[in-house]
Design an enzyme around this catalytic site. Structure first.
Site, short mmCIF file in Angstrom:
data_model
loop_
_atom_site.label_atom_id
_atom_site.label_comp_id
_atom_site.label_asym_id
_atom_site.label_seq_id
_atom_site.Cartn_x
_atom_site.Cartn_y
_atom_site.Cartn_z
N ARG A 127 -10.16 -14.07 10.24
CA ARG A 127 -10.36 -12.97 11.19
C ARG A 127 -9.52 -11.75 10.81
O ARG A 127 -8.36 -11.87 10.43
CB ARG A 127 -9.97 -13.40 12.61
CG ARG A 127 -9.99 -12.19 13.55
CD ARG A 127 -10.05 -12.49 14.99
NE ARG A 127 -9.00 -13.36 15.46
CZ ARG A 127 -8.94 -13.79 16.71
NH1 ARG A 127 -9.86 -13.42 17.58
NH2 ARG A 127 -7.97 -14.58 17.10
N ARG A 136 -4.20 -10.50 12.78
CA ARG A 136 -3.36 -10.58 13.98
C ARG A 136 -2.17 -11.48 13.68
O ARG A 136 -2.32 -12.50 13.01
CB ARG A 136 -4.18 -11.19 15.12
CG ARG A 136 -4.55 -10.20 16.19
CD ARG A 136 -5.59 -10.72 17.13
NE ARG A 136 -5.20 -11.89 17.91
CZ ARG A 136 -5.95 -12.42 18.89
NH1 ARG A 136 -7.11 -11.86 19.20
NH2 ARG A 136 -5.56 -13.48 19.54
N LYS A 145 -15.34 -16.88 22.05
CA LYS A 145 -15.66 -16.42 23.41
C LYS A 145 -15.63 -14.90 23.50
O LYS A 145 -16.46 -14.30 24.20
CB LYS A 145 -14.77 -17.08 24.48
CG LYS A 145 -13.30 -16.97 24.22
CD LYS A 145 -12.52 -17.86 25.16
CE LYS A 145 -11.03 -17.68 24.91
NZ LYS A 145 -10.62 -17.77 23.49
N ARG A 184 -6.70 -19.36 32.36
CA ARG A 184 -6.30 -20.22 31.24
C ARG A 184 -5.42 -21.37 31.72
O ARG A 184 -5.00 -22.18 30.90
CB ARG A 184 -5.47 -19.38 30.27
CG ARG A 184 -6.17 -19.10 28.96
CD ARG A 184 -5.22 -18.22 28.20
NE ARG A 184 -5.46 -18.23 26.82
CZ ARG A 184 -6.12 -17.26 26.18
NH1 ARG A 184 -6.63 -16.26 26.84
NH2 ARG A 184 -6.25 -17.32 24.88
N ARG A 190 -1.23 -22.52 19.37
CA ARG A 190 -2.19 -22.04 20.38
C ARG A 190 -3.19 -23.13 20.74
O ARG A 190 -3.58 -23.27 21.90
CB ARG A 190 -2.92 -20.79 19.86
CG ARG A 190 -2.03 -19.56 19.83
CD ARG A 190 -2.58 -18.47 18.95
NE ARG A 190 -3.79 -17.87 19.44
CZ ARG A 190 -4.61 -17.12 18.70
NH1 ARG A 190 -4.34 -16.91 17.42
NH2 ARG A 190 -5.68 -16.59 19.22
P1 AP5 Z 1 -13.43 -14.46 18.66
O1 AP5 Z 1 -14.72 -14.20 19.33
O2 AP5 Z 1 -12.46 -13.35 18.52
O3 AP5 Z 1 -12.72 -15.71 19.33
P2 AP5 Z 1 -12.06 -15.89 20.74
O4 AP5 Z 1 -12.52 -17.21 21.27
O5 AP5 Z 1 -12.24 -14.70 21.59
O6 AP5 Z 1 -10.59 -16.08 20.25
P3 AP5 Z 1 -9.28 -15.22 20.42
O7 AP5 Z 1 -8.34 -15.67 19.34
O8 AP5 Z 1 -9.55 -13.76 20.50
O9 AP5 Z 1 -8.88 -15.76 21.76
P4 AP5 Z 1 -7.54 -16.24 22.23
O10 AP5 Z 1 -8.07 -16.93 23.40
O11 AP5 Z 1 -6.56 -17.03 21.50
O12 AP5 Z 1 -6.78 -14.88 22.28
P5 AP5 Z 1 -6.64 -13.81 23.43
O13 AP5 Z 1 -6.83 -12.51 22.77
O14 AP5 Z 1 -7.50 -14.14 24.63
O15 AP5 Z 1 -13.76 -15.13 17.25
C1 AP5 Z 1 -12.75 -15.52 16.35
C2 AP5 Z 1 -13.20 -15.25 14.89
O16 AP5 Z 1 -14.33 -16.05 14.57
C3 AP5 Z 1 -13.66 -13.79 14.65
O17 AP5 Z 1 -13.26 -13.41 13.37
C4 AP5 Z 1 -15.18 -13.86 14.76
O18 AP5 Z 1 -15.81 -12.85 13.99
C5 AP5 Z 1 -15.47 -15.26 14.22
N1 AP5 Z 1 -16.61 -15.88 14.87
C6 AP5 Z 1 -16.97 -15.79 16.17
N2 AP5 Z 1 -18.07 -16.53 16.43
C7 AP5 Z 1 -18.40 -17.13 15.26
C8 AP5 Z 1 -19.42 -18.04 14.85
N3 AP5 Z 1 -20.33 -18.48 15.71
N4 AP5 Z 1 -19.44 -18.44 13.59
C9 AP5 Z 1 -18.52 -18.01 12.71
N5 AP5 Z 1 -17.54 -17.14 13.01
C10 AP5 Z 1 -17.47 -16.71 14.26
O19 AP5 Z 1 -5.14 -14.04 23.88
C11 AP5 Z 1 -4.06 -13.78 22.99
C12 AP5 Z 1 -2.77 -14.21 23.66
O20 AP5 Z 1 -2.59 -13.46 24.88
C13 AP5 Z 1 -2.71 -15.67 24.10
O21 AP5 Z 1 -2.32 -16.55 23.06
C14 AP5 Z 1 -1.66 -15.59 25.23
O22 AP5 Z 1 -0.37 -15.49 24.71
C15 AP5 Z 1 -2.00 -14.25 25.90
N6 AP5 Z 1 -2.96 -14.44 27.00
C16 AP5 Z 1 -4.22 -13.93 27.08
N7 AP5 Z 1 -4.82 -14.30 28.22
C17 AP5 Z 1 -3.91 -15.06 28.88
C18 AP5 Z 1 -3.94 -15.76 30.12
N8 AP5 Z 1 -5.01 -15.75 30.91
N9 AP5 Z 1 -2.83 -16.46 30.47
C19 AP5 Z 1 -1.73 -16.46 29.71
N10 AP5 Z 1 -1.64 -15.85 28.53
C20 AP5 Z 1 -2.72 -15.15 28.11
#
Ligand code: AP5
Length: 210
Positions: A123, A156, A13, A88, A167
């Site tokens: 990643r 990370r 995403k 979320r 997660r």
């Molecule tokens: P990427 O695009 O980075 O994936 P993503 O869905 O954004 O995943 P994240 O791990 O960044 O999201 P997350 O939701 O766990 O973490 P967040 O930072 O929001 O892609 C992932 C990998 O795959 C990359 O290497 C990319 O290059 C590759 N890729 C992408 N598309 C591809 C494809 N089509 N084919 C192949 N490879 C591909 O949150 C982190 C933490 O913050 C959470 O765990 C929580 O503790 C906290 N947090 C954040 N928001 C909240 C909230 N609203 N409420 C409570 N806690 C929160």
């Protein structure tokens, strides 16, 4: 246009949100990035969030709702925005409604847990600017070095395999119910995440226009 990107951790995403943000010229608001920046700066909010992030748990609703309320009040959100990683939980979605924020569409990127586990292990992110890469799917020009700023690429902490499993568990319990929440409102668009980023992008852009 006000858009939410939903999906499991690592579904892609963030990657899709950045692409749509550039194409539609609207800002992406990633709660994950905001929290990680606070953590890096050692702010009280960052310090409070650290133990949750490191354990693969969600940061408490009141903290992230506060972040979003402040961020959406900024001038650059007036013509639309993309929320990446918020809401979320159902209470977070209800808080957004209570703020009077209208959402035009919710794009849910679907990827199996098995594919996610594989993706997360590859990643790498830039220690300096946060740009995201993948050892197989999105290689930097020089191994271990950020194309954008020359910073060092690292894994990370919450991408460790056991934290990814936690997660995913939290996602299925707390975040997945948002699909039904937004489907009832007629806002949900599903994108089947593909092996290739460009193929996923084609489906995302179609979902933005349907
Ligand atoms: P990427 O695009 O980075 O994936 P993503 O869905 O954004 O995943 P994240 O791990 O960044 O999201 P997350 O939701 O766990 O973490 P967040 O930072 O929001 O892609 C992932 C990998 O795959 C990359 O290497 C990319 O290059 C590759 N890729 C992408 N598309 C591809 C494809 N089509 N084919 C192949 N490879 C591909 O949150 C982190 C933490 O913050 C959470 O765990 C929580 O503790 C906290 N947090 C954040 N928001 C909240 C909230 N609203 N409420 C409570 N806690 C929160």
């Amino acid at each position: 246009m006000n858009v939410i990107f939903l999906g499991a951790p690592g579904a892609g995403k963030g990657t899709q949100a950045e692409i749509v943000s550039e194409k539609f010229n609207i800002p992406t608001i990633s709660t994950g990035n905001i929290i990680r920046a606070a953590l890096k700066d050692g702010t009280p909010m960052g310090l409070k969030a650290k133990s949750y992030i490191d354990a693969g748990k969600l940061v408490p609703d009141d903290v992230v709702i506060g972040i979003i309320r402040d961020r959406l009040a900024a001038d650059d959100c007036k013509n639309g925005f993309i929320l990446d990683g918020f809401p979320r939980t159902i209470p977070q979605a209800e808080a957004l409604d209570a703020m009077g924020v209208g959402i035009d569409r919710v794009i849910d990127i679907e990827v199996s847990d098995e594919a996610i586990a594989k993706r997360m292990s590859g990643r790498r992110v830039c220690k300096a600017c946060g740009s995201s890469y993948h050892l197989e799917y999105k290689k930097p020009k020089t191994a271990g070095v950020c194309d954008a700023c020359g910073g060092e690429l690292v894994q990370r902490k919450d991408d460790a395999p056991e934290t990814v499993l936690e997660r995913l568990k939290v996602y299925h319990a707390e975040t997945e119910p948002l699909k039904a929440f937004y489907e009832k409102k007629g806002k949900l668009f599903i994108v089947e995440g593909q092996e290739d980023v460009a193929d996923t992008t084609a489906l995302t852009l179609k979902a933005m226009e349907d």
